[in-house]
Design a protein around this motif. Sequence first.
Motif, PDB file in Angstrom:
ATOM      1  N   THR A 143       0.878  -1.172   0.000  1.00 30.82           N
ATOM      2  CA  THR A 143       0.000   0.000   0.000  1.00 30.82           C
ATOM      3  C   THR A 143       0.916   1.222   0.000  1.00 30.82           C
ATOM      4  O   THR A 143       2.111   1.081   0.276  1.00 30.82           O
ATOM      5  CB  THR A 143      -0.905   0.013   1.253  1.00 30.82           C
ATOM      6  OG1 THR A 143      -0.074   0.144   2.404  1.00 30.82           O
ATOM      7  CG2 THR A 143      -1.712  -1.268   1.365  1.00 30.82           C
ATOM      8  N   GLU A 145       1.928   3.248   2.003  1.00 31.90           N
ATOM      9  CA  GLU A 145       2.245   3.698   3.362  1.00 31.90           C
ATOM     10  C   GLU A 145       3.679   3.317   3.691  1.00 31.90           C
ATOM     11  O   GLU A 145       4.165   2.280   3.235  1.00 31.90           O
ATOM     12  CB  GLU A 145       1.295   3.028   4.364  1.00 31.90           C
ATOM     13  CG  GLU A 145      -0.129   3.543   4.237  1.00 31.90           C
ATOM     14  CD  GLU A 145      -1.125   2.544   4.800  1.00 31.90           C
ATOM     15  OE1 GLU A 145      -1.218   2.449   6.024  1.00 31.90           O
ATOM     16  OE2 GLU A 145      -1.778   1.857   4.002  1.00 31.90           O
ATOM     17  N   MET A 184      -0.896  11.432   0.630  1.00 35.04           N
ATOM     18  CA  MET A 184      -0.544  10.022   0.480  1.00 35.04           C
ATOM     19  C   MET A 184       0.424   9.917  -0.692  1.00 35.04           C
ATOM     20  O   MET A 184       0.313  10.688  -1.654  1.00 35.04           O
ATOM     21  CB  MET A 184      -1.809   9.205   0.200  1.00 35.04           C
ATOM     22  CG  MET A 184      -1.552   7.720   0.024  1.00 35.04           C
ATOM     23  SD  MET A 184      -3.060   6.801  -0.342  1.00 35.04           S
ATOM     24  CE  MET A 184      -3.243   5.844   1.147  1.00 35.04           C
TER      25      MET A 184
ATOM     26  N   ALA B  18       6.956  11.433   3.566  1.00 40.17           N
ATOM     27  CA  ALA B  18       6.965   9.961   3.568  1.00 40.17           C
ATOM     28  C   ALA B  18       8.055   9.455   2.631  1.00 40.17           C
ATOM     29  O   ALA B  18       8.837   8.566   2.972  1.00 40.17           O
ATOM     30  CB  ALA B  18       5.600   9.439   3.118  1.00 40.17           C
TER      31      ALA B  18
END
Lengths: 265, 86
Positions: A143, A145, A184, B18
């Motif tokens: 995913t 993440e 994201m 991230a």
Amino acid sequence: MSRIIVVTSGKGGVGKTTITANLGYSLARNGRKVALVDADFGLRNLDLLMGLESRVVYTAIEAMAGECRLEQALVKDKRQHHLVLLPAAQHRNKEAIDPTQMKEVVGQIAKTYEYILIDSPAGIEIGFRNAITPAKEALIVSTPEVASVRDADRVIGLLEANGIEKIRLIVNRIKPDMVQMNEMMGVDDVLDVLSIPLVGIVPDDKRMIVASNRGEPVVCGLPDSIPAIAFDNIARRLEGEKVPLLDLMAAQDNLINRIRRLFQG
Amino acid sequence: MLEKLFPWVSPVNSRSEAKRRLKLILAHDRAGLNPQMIELMRAEILEVVARYVEIDPEEMELSLESNERISCLMANVPIRRVKAKG
């Protein structure tokens, strides 16, 4: 020559089993003879997602011990007659079998079936080694993440070290609205970090949960839904067809988001 | 004020954060090196280089980068001057 493909991820809960079920179903519907092998001993779920849990009589353990014939352990799908499932034993743990036995049983199945999809357990211990040892190819599920991508990278390293060269990536549970808002990572980000070829993307979709409630892969129950099309596309790419990636961002291209993007510069 | 009303205006979005954090940790994961080992290596490289040239230990940069699944150790050691022989 049959294709033996392991579906793995390192991290748990990223969608390995769902992807195995849907790809298997899609390949079988396209006329392929497909066997799904649940390598998650002690925590089997592929039978449940396929809606075949009540048909499980024997498992891989009995087949390997010679307590039943292999054909008896293979559960036939109720909808696709080219599709079978070899269930894992639920009341045994991962040490109940070793990689050599796994390779042997998969080798037996490969005599009859064109595609063997092995659903790997999470982790990188014995269960993972059982799942990857017979495989010639791998599908990595991640995913967008950080924890999932990091674990995927670790698993890619282990697969390479085990001589599996054909390793491809499926980015699962993409939320286009969050990617749009830079909340994201997008597919390109994950690809840039992992540097392995991409074989498909699957959006996050509530209907996946409904499908699992019913024990009916989404490609079967809701064949026109976006996730179902995403799975069908991956199955076609496995067959060597060139299929363009789904444009998940298209639905995000509305007026409000355009204005938001103006602010982002 | 503007950032509170429109959080997506924030220049440091979590998406790029991230990616940045992942790239850093994966370079270390792939090389199998922990920060202590990097620090040890840094000290030893410094020691060897210092035998030949005059350097400022504070200015040395040692970093791990990873591209296309290949890890690369980057050392940046500004030289003050070459030491006289003997």
